[in-house]
Write a protein that holds these residues in place. Structure first.
Motif, PDB file in Angstrom:
ATOM      1  N   LEU A 207       0.833  -1.204   0.000  1.00 22.76           N
ATOM      2  CA  LEU A 207       0.000   0.000   0.000  1.00 22.76           C
ATOM      3  C   LEU A 207       0.867   1.253   0.000  1.00 22.76           C
ATOM      4  CD1 LEU A 207      -2.980  -0.662   2.430  1.00 22.76           C
ATOM      5  CD2 LEU A 207      -3.059  -0.079   0.011  1.00 22.76           C
ATOM      6  N   GLU A 208       1.951   1.185   0.765  1.00 23.01           N
ATOM      7  CA  GLU A 208       2.844   2.333   0.862  1.00 23.01           C
ATOM      8  C   GLU A 208       3.495   2.626  -0.491  1.00 23.01           C
ATOM      9  OE1 GLU A 208       6.088   2.682   4.151  1.00 23.01           O
ATOM     10  OE2 GLU A 208       4.047   2.529   4.952  1.00 23.01           O
ATOM     11  N   ARG A 209       3.863   1.520  -1.173  1.00 25.86           N
ATOM     12  CA  ARG A 209       4.468   1.684  -2.504  1.00 25.86           C
ATOM     13  C   ARG A 209       3.478   2.336  -3.456  1.00 25.86           C
ATOM     14  NH1 ARG A 209       6.713  -3.438  -1.869  1.00 25.86           N
ATOM     15  NH2 ARG A 209       5.050  -4.402  -3.074  1.00 25.86           N
ATOM     16  N   LEU A 210       2.221   1.873  -3.371  1.00 32.11           N
ATOM     17  CA  LEU A 210       1.180   2.414  -4.249  1.00 32.11           C
ATOM     18  C   LEU A 210       0.993   3.909  -4.015  1.00 32.11           C
ATOM     19  CD1 LEU A 210      -2.038   0.265  -4.560  1.00 32.11           C
ATOM     20  CD2 LEU A 210      -1.025   1.740  -6.263  1.00 32.11           C
ATOM     21  N   ASN A 211       0.993   4.272  -2.749  1.00 32.98           N
ATOM     22  CA  ASN A 211       0.799   5.654  -2.371  1.00 32.98           C
ATOM     23  C   ASN A 211       1.927   6.526  -2.922  1.00 32.98           C
ATOM     24  OD1 ASN A 211      -0.349   7.787  -1.206  1.00 32.98           O
ATOM     25  ND2 ASN A 211       0.079   7.211   0.916  1.00 32.98           N
ATOM     26  N   LEU A 212       3.143   6.027  -2.783  1.00 33.15           N
ATOM     27  CA  LEU A 212       4.315   6.745  -3.259  1.00 33.15           C
ATOM     28  C   LEU A 212       4.254   6.920  -4.768  1.00 33.15           C
ATOM     29  CD1 LEU A 212       7.003   7.752  -1.972  1.00 33.15           C
ATOM     30  CD2 LEU A 212       8.046   5.699  -2.921  1.00 33.15           C
ATOM     31  N   ILE A 213       3.879   5.829  -5.444  1.00 32.62           N
ATOM     32  CA  ILE A 213       3.788   5.884  -6.898  1.00 32.62           C
ATOM     33  C   ILE A 213       2.716   6.883  -7.314  1.00 32.62           C
ATOM     34  CG2 ILE A 213       3.080   4.562  -8.935  1.00 32.62           C
ATOM     35  CD1 ILE A 213       4.513   2.153  -7.701  1.00 32.62           C
ATOM     36  N   GLY A 214       1.615   6.881  -6.577  1.00 28.34           N
ATOM     37  CA  GLY A 214       0.529   7.819  -6.867  1.00 28.34           C
ATOM     38  C   GLY A 214       0.996   9.259  -6.763  1.00 28.34           C
TER      39      GLY A 214
ATOM     40  N   LEU B 252      -3.746   6.875 -10.929  1.00 29.32           N
ATOM     41  CA  LEU B 252      -3.336   6.122  -9.742  1.00 29.32           C
ATOM     42  C   LEU B 252      -3.207   7.047  -8.531  1.00 29.32           C
ATOM     43  CD1 LEU B 252      -0.456   3.818 -11.000  1.00 29.32           C
ATOM     44  CD2 LEU B 252      -2.700   3.125 -10.241  1.00 29.32           C
ATOM     45  N   ALA B 253      -3.111   8.352  -8.799  1.00 36.98           N
ATOM     46  CA  ALA B 253      -2.906   9.297  -7.705  1.00 36.98           C
ATOM     47  C   ALA B 253      -4.019   9.137  -6.683  1.00 36.98           C
ATOM     48  CB  ALA B 253      -2.875  10.717  -8.240  1.00 36.98           C
ATOM     49  N   LYS B 254      -3.624   9.030  -5.441  1.00 39.64           N
ATOM     50  CA  LYS B 254      -4.584   8.688  -4.410  1.00 39.64           C
ATOM     51  C   LYS B 254      -5.598   9.795  -4.160  1.00 39.64           C
ATOM     52  CE  LYS B 254      -4.836   5.935  -0.442  1.00 39.64           C
ATOM     53  NZ  LYS B 254      -4.444   5.628   0.863  1.00 39.64           N
ATOM     54  N   ASN B 255      -5.110  11.035  -4.250  1.00 41.45           N
ATOM     55  CA  ASN B 255      -6.003  12.145  -3.896  1.00 41.45           C
ATOM     56  C   ASN B 255      -6.749  12.692  -5.113  1.00 41.45           C
ATOM     57  OD1 ASN B 255      -3.710  12.992  -5.089  1.00 41.45           O
ATOM     58  ND2 ASN B 255      -3.169  14.536  -3.568  1.00 41.45           N
ATOM     59  N   LYS B 256      -6.876  11.849  -6.123  1.00 39.13           N
ATOM     60  CA  LYS B 256      -7.588  12.262  -7.320  1.00 39.13           C
ATOM     61  C   LYS B 256      -9.022  12.655  -6.958  1.00 39.13           C
ATOM     62  CE  LYS B 256      -8.442  10.497 -11.925  1.00 39.13           C
ATOM     63  NZ  LYS B 256      -9.905  10.411 -12.032  1.00 39.13           N
ATOM     64  N   PRO B 257      -9.461  13.846  -7.409  1.00 41.64           N
ATOM     65  CA  PRO B 257     -10.835  14.228  -7.050  1.00 41.64           C
ATOM     66  C   PRO B 257     -11.861  13.382  -7.807  1.00 41.64           C
ATOM     67  CG  PRO B 257      -9.819  15.874  -8.492  1.00 41.64           C
ATOM     68  CD  PRO B 257      -8.776  14.841  -8.206  1.00 41.64           C
ATOM     69  N   VAL B 258     -12.960  13.051  -7.147  1.00 43.87           N
ATOM     70  CA  VAL B 258     -14.008  12.299  -7.838  1.00 43.87           C
ATOM     71  C   VAL B 258     -15.259  13.145  -7.943  1.00 43.87           C
ATOM     72  CG1 VAL B 258     -13.534   9.842  -7.549  1.00 43.87           C
ATOM     73  CG2 VAL B 258     -14.417  11.154  -5.635  1.00 43.87           C
ATOM     74  N   ASN B 259     -16.023  12.845  -8.960  1.00 43.76           N
ATOM     75  CA  ASN B 259     -17.246  13.587  -9.207  1.00 43.76           C
ATOM     76  C   ASN B 259     -18.407  12.603  -9.105  1.00 43.76           C
ATOM     77  OD1 ASN B 259     -19.190  15.316 -10.180  1.00 43.76           O
ATOM     78  ND2 ASN B 259     -18.591  15.034 -12.336  1.00 43.76           N
TER      79      ASN B 259
ATOM     80  N   LEU C  73      -1.814  -9.214  -8.891  1.00 44.43           N
ATOM     81  CA  LEU C  73      -2.719  -8.374  -9.670  1.00 44.43           C
ATOM     82  C   LEU C  73      -3.001  -7.072  -8.941  1.00 44.43           C
ATOM     83  CD1 LEU C  73      -5.304 -10.864 -11.160  1.00 44.43           C
ATOM     84  CD2 LEU C  73      -3.158 -10.031 -12.103  1.00 44.43           C
ATOM     85  N   GLY C  74      -2.991  -5.991  -9.694  1.00 44.44           N
ATOM     86  CA  GLY C  74      -3.245  -4.696  -9.082  1.00 44.44           C
ATOM     87  C   GLY C  74      -1.974  -3.970  -8.703  1.00 44.44           C
ATOM     88  N   THR C  75      -0.844  -4.650  -8.763  1.00 45.92           N
ATOM     89  CA  THR C  75       0.422  -3.962  -8.522  1.00 45.92           C
ATOM     90  C   THR C  75       0.769  -3.192  -9.799  1.00 45.92           C
ATOM     91  OG1 THR C  75       1.102  -5.879  -7.244  1.00 45.92           O
ATOM     92  CG2 THR C  75       2.819  -4.289  -7.813  1.00 45.92           C
ATOM     93  N   PRO C  76       1.001  -1.872  -9.674  1.00 46.45           N
ATOM     94  CA  PRO C  76       1.289  -1.104 -10.872  1.00 46.45           C
ATOM     95  C   PRO C  76       2.469  -1.698 -11.644  1.00 46.45           C
ATOM     96  CG  PRO C  76       1.029   0.350  -9.003  1.00 46.45           C
ATOM     97  CD  PRO C  76       1.005  -1.040  -8.470  1.00 46.45           C
ATOM     98  N   PHE C  77       2.328  -1.749 -12.942  1.00 45.66           N
ATOM     99  CA  PHE C  77       3.344  -2.237 -13.883  1.00 45.66           C
ATOM    100  C   PHE C  77       3.513  -3.743 -13.883  1.00 45.66           C
ATOM    101  CE2 PHE C  77       4.713   2.143 -12.814  1.00 45.66           C
ATOM    102  CZ  PHE C  77       4.429   2.704 -14.048  1.00 45.66           C
TER     103      PHE C  77
END
Ligand code: ADP
Ligand code: MG
Length: 255
Positions: free
Chosen positions: A36-43, A100-107, A203-207
């Motif tokens: 999860l931490e890796r995902l966050n960093l990548i985001g 992938l950015a975690k803080n992406k705004p949603v509508n 599955l779900g790991t970026p790249f």
């Protein structure tokens, strides 16, 4: 296992007290946290770098497009087209990466998942025909949900594309919606070769990709979209195909 040993006295006799603790769950949790931490960093990196790369690319693309139509470059038209296509491909990878950015705004607005599927069906149908495959839809009337339509479109397209890529000509892909308890479920079922058990965890790991030309971003984008749209993703897979279930929580219905 976590092993500890202590000397204790029982009836004036020295004994060893040995305890073994099963820490499998703890280790699993640790792995999950690290990923999860890796995902966050990548985001965060995605959000930071994506825009900076895109701007110069837009300039380059603009000039290529302009020169492509100039008389003096007419013999290189095909090369110009290729360069523009490659830039567009790079750009679409950045778009996926950015989501992938975690803080992406949603509508989030009240939408019906069936209408969204119907809207993009012609696109999916065309894709199927190109690959000599069949698409079938089985939509059950479901309640409206709070959804980000653009994101749901991307989710469906990513799942459908994976389905097509796993199948050979003549096979069938099914898109279904149905109610399970108070959850609205979207399922994409393919007749592909299935996912090997040793891959399922990744599955779900970026790249992570098993395809020669894959980006490995499709599913990780889907997981992000599911999270932002209050859904969870489950996978059922076997030698006769794979079904991806996206289960939406019924928040709108509770209002
Ligand atoms: P990409 O499609 O670029 O490889 P994805 O994140 O979409 O990246 O998928 C990651 C991997 O998961 C694929 O390379 C493939 O091995 C596996 N996969 C995903 N969906 C399916 C499917 N429907 N059937 C078989 N394998 C799949
Ligand atoms: Mg994919």
């Amino acid at each position: 296992m976590l092993l500890s040993c202590e000397i204790i006295e029982l009836n004036n006799e020295k004994c060893r007290l040995i305890t073994l603790n099963d820490i499998t769950d703890y280790k699993k949790m640790e792995d999950k946290m690290a990923s999860l931490e890796r995902l966050n960093l990548i985001g965060q990196m995605a959000a930071g770098i994506g825009h900076e790369i895109r701007n110069p690319m837009t300039t380059v693309r603009g000039f290529l497009q302009m020169y492509r139509n100039k008389d003096s470059f007419i013999k290189y038209k095909e090369t110009f087209n290729l360069m523009i296509d490659e830039l567009d491909r790079a750009n679409s990878i950045i778009t996926e990466f950015l989501s992938l950015a975690k803080n992406k705004p949603v509508n989030l607005t009240l939408k019906n998942i069936n209408r969204i599927v119907q809207k993009i069906l012609p696109l999916i149908q065309a894709d199927a025909t190109n690959n000599e495959m069949v698409v079938e839809v089985e939509l059950t009337e479901v309640i409206d949900l709070l959804l980000d339509e653009e994101e749901i479109i991307q989710l469906v397209l990513n799942l459908v594309r994976n389905g097509f890529e796993a199948m050979t000509a003549g096979k069938r892909l099914k898109i279904k919606t149905f109610l399970d308890g108070n959850q609205v479920v979207l399922a994409v079922e393919d007749q592909g070769s299935g996912i090997k058990p040793e891959i399922l965890d990744k599955l779900g790991t970026p790249f992570f990709t098993t395809k020669e030309n894959g980006t490995g971003l499709g599913l990780s984008v889907c997981y992000g979209i599911a999270e932002r749209n209050n859904a969870t993703i489950n996978i059922e897979t076997g030698p006769s195909g794979t079904t991806i279930f996206v289960r939406f929580d019924d928040f709108a219905g509770m209002l």
